[in-house]
Design a protein around this motif. Structure first.
Motif, short mmCIF file in Angstrom:
data_model
loop_
_atom_site.label_atom_id
_atom_site.label_comp_id
_atom_site.label_asym_id
_atom_site.label_seq_id
_atom_site.Cartn_x
_atom_site.Cartn_y
_atom_site.Cartn_z
N LEU A 208 39.30 35.71 38.41
CA LEU A 208 40.21 35.24 37.37
C LEU A 208 39.53 35.12 36.00
CD1 LEU A 208 42.13 32.53 39.43
CD2 LEU A 208 42.85 34.86 38.89
N ASP A 209 38.22 35.23 35.97
CA ASP A 209 37.52 35.15 34.69
C ASP A 209 37.50 36.49 33.96
OD1 ASP A 209 36.97 32.45 34.91
OD2 ASP A 209 35.14 32.79 36.06
N ASN A 210 37.70 37.61 34.69
CA ASN A 210 37.75 38.91 34.01
C ASN A 210 38.96 39.75 34.46
OD1 ASN A 210 37.08 39.87 36.56
ND2 ASN A 210 34.95 40.33 36.02
N ASP A 211 39.76 39.19 35.38
CA ASP A 211 40.99 39.82 35.88
C ASP A 211 40.72 41.10 36.67
OD1 ASP A 211 43.71 39.38 36.14
OD2 ASP A 211 44.22 40.87 34.62
N ILE A 243 33.81 43.33 41.07
CA ILE A 243 34.58 42.35 40.30
C ILE A 243 33.67 41.36 39.56
CG2 ILE A 243 36.62 42.54 41.77
CD1 ILE A 243 35.83 39.87 43.04
N GLY A 244 32.34 41.49 39.76
CA GLY A 244 31.42 40.59 39.07
C GLY A 244 29.98 41.01 39.32
N ASN A 253 35.54 31.42 40.13
CA ASN A 253 36.99 31.27 39.93
C ASN A 253 37.71 32.52 40.44
OD1 ASN A 253 39.39 30.12 39.03
ND2 ASN A 253 39.14 30.91 36.96
N VAL A 254 37.97 32.59 41.74
CA VAL A 254 38.66 33.76 42.31
C VAL A 254 39.92 33.32 43.03
CG1 VAL A 254 36.48 34.99 42.64
CG2 VAL A 254 37.50 33.75 44.54
#
Length: 263
Positions: A208-211, A243-244, A253-254
């Motif tokens: 959720l921090d980079n979508d 995703i990271g 934050n996922v």
């Protein structure tokens, strides 16, 4: 997300329309709590451009899409204390109960959706969904809906009337939806360990921090929830890196969403 909700919602249309004809209330002491009522007259200009009705406490929002009404009519929303209702065993209400009611039902165009957004009393990492009162079977029934954050749930429906609440499970069958993601080096695949879903299930994991999102297949159990209560999933290194950065160690934050449950 909207497409997924809409597809599921279509499956409910027939059943819901029947429910709409026979809605009923749960047994309550109606005199113990006074509902907060908001009456609005929706005129033709408003019908054409669409309108969002917001409850007095800003928690409940109903989005009237353009032309969801065929003619001007009164629309009433009510806020009812959750203390007035009994909910299924093993569930907890995360909101008050809200009603949406188009007074002239014949003016409602059920080919178009009504969008509803409900904010919860508190952020909740456990899975939470909107439920509607099925007056035919006298049960609270899950409405196809999705979390839009740890305190917001959204849904679409095709009803001129609905009584709605956000519920989450409080027993051991509850599934975590938001939290941390860790990683491990094992199979080098788009796979993951989950304490909530069986092996073979497909999950959508979103940072959720980079979508950024990835679909992973569950191939192991973990992380242990009693040891890592804030971890929602453990990703393979290959999946995590999409995703990271693995240098972070933990994605704080996922969101984990079920794509397909293993048979």
């Amino acid at each position: 997300m909207k497409k997924s909700i809409m597809t599921s919602q279509k499956l409910f249309i027939s059943m819901i329309l029947i429910v709409a004809l026979f809605w009923a209330t749960t047994p309550v002491d109606a005199g113990a709590f006074d509902p907060i009522i908001n009456n609005l007259f929706i005129d033709q200009a408003t019908i054409s451009k669409g309108y969002t009705i917001t409850s007095m406490d800003q928690v409940f929002r109903v989005g009237l899409t353009p032309d969801v009404l065929n003619s001007p009519t009164e629309v009433v929303t009510k806020q009812l204390s959750r203390e007035m209702f009994d909910f299924p065993e093993g569930f907890e209400s995360l909101s008050d109960v809200y009603e949406f009611d188009v007074k002239n039902k014949e003016y409602f165009n059920d080919e178009k959706p009504v969008w509803v957004t409900m904010r919860t009393f508190r952020p909740e990492t456990q899975k939470k969904r909107i439920y509607f009162w099925n007056g035919v079977d006298a049960v609270w029934q899950e409405l196809p809906s999705a979390s839009a954050g740890d305190a917001i749930v959204k849904a679409a429906f095709h009803l001129p009337y609905a009584r709605l609440v956000v519920l989450t499970r409080t027993d051991s069958t509850g599934k975590m939806e938001f939290g941390q993601a860790s990683w491990y080096a094992y199979k080098d695949c788009d796979c993951a360990a989950s304490p909530d879903y069986p092996k073979g299930s497909l999950l959508k994991v979103t940072n959720l921090d980079n979508d950024k999102s990835i679909i992973v297949r569950v191939n192991d159990f973990g992380p242990e929830r009693n040891i890592f209560p804030e971890r929602v999933i453990d990703l393979d290194k290959v999946a995590f890196s999409q995703i990271g950065s693995t240098r972070m160690g933990i994605l704080p934050n996922v969101r984990v969403e079920l794509e397909k449950l293993a048979e």
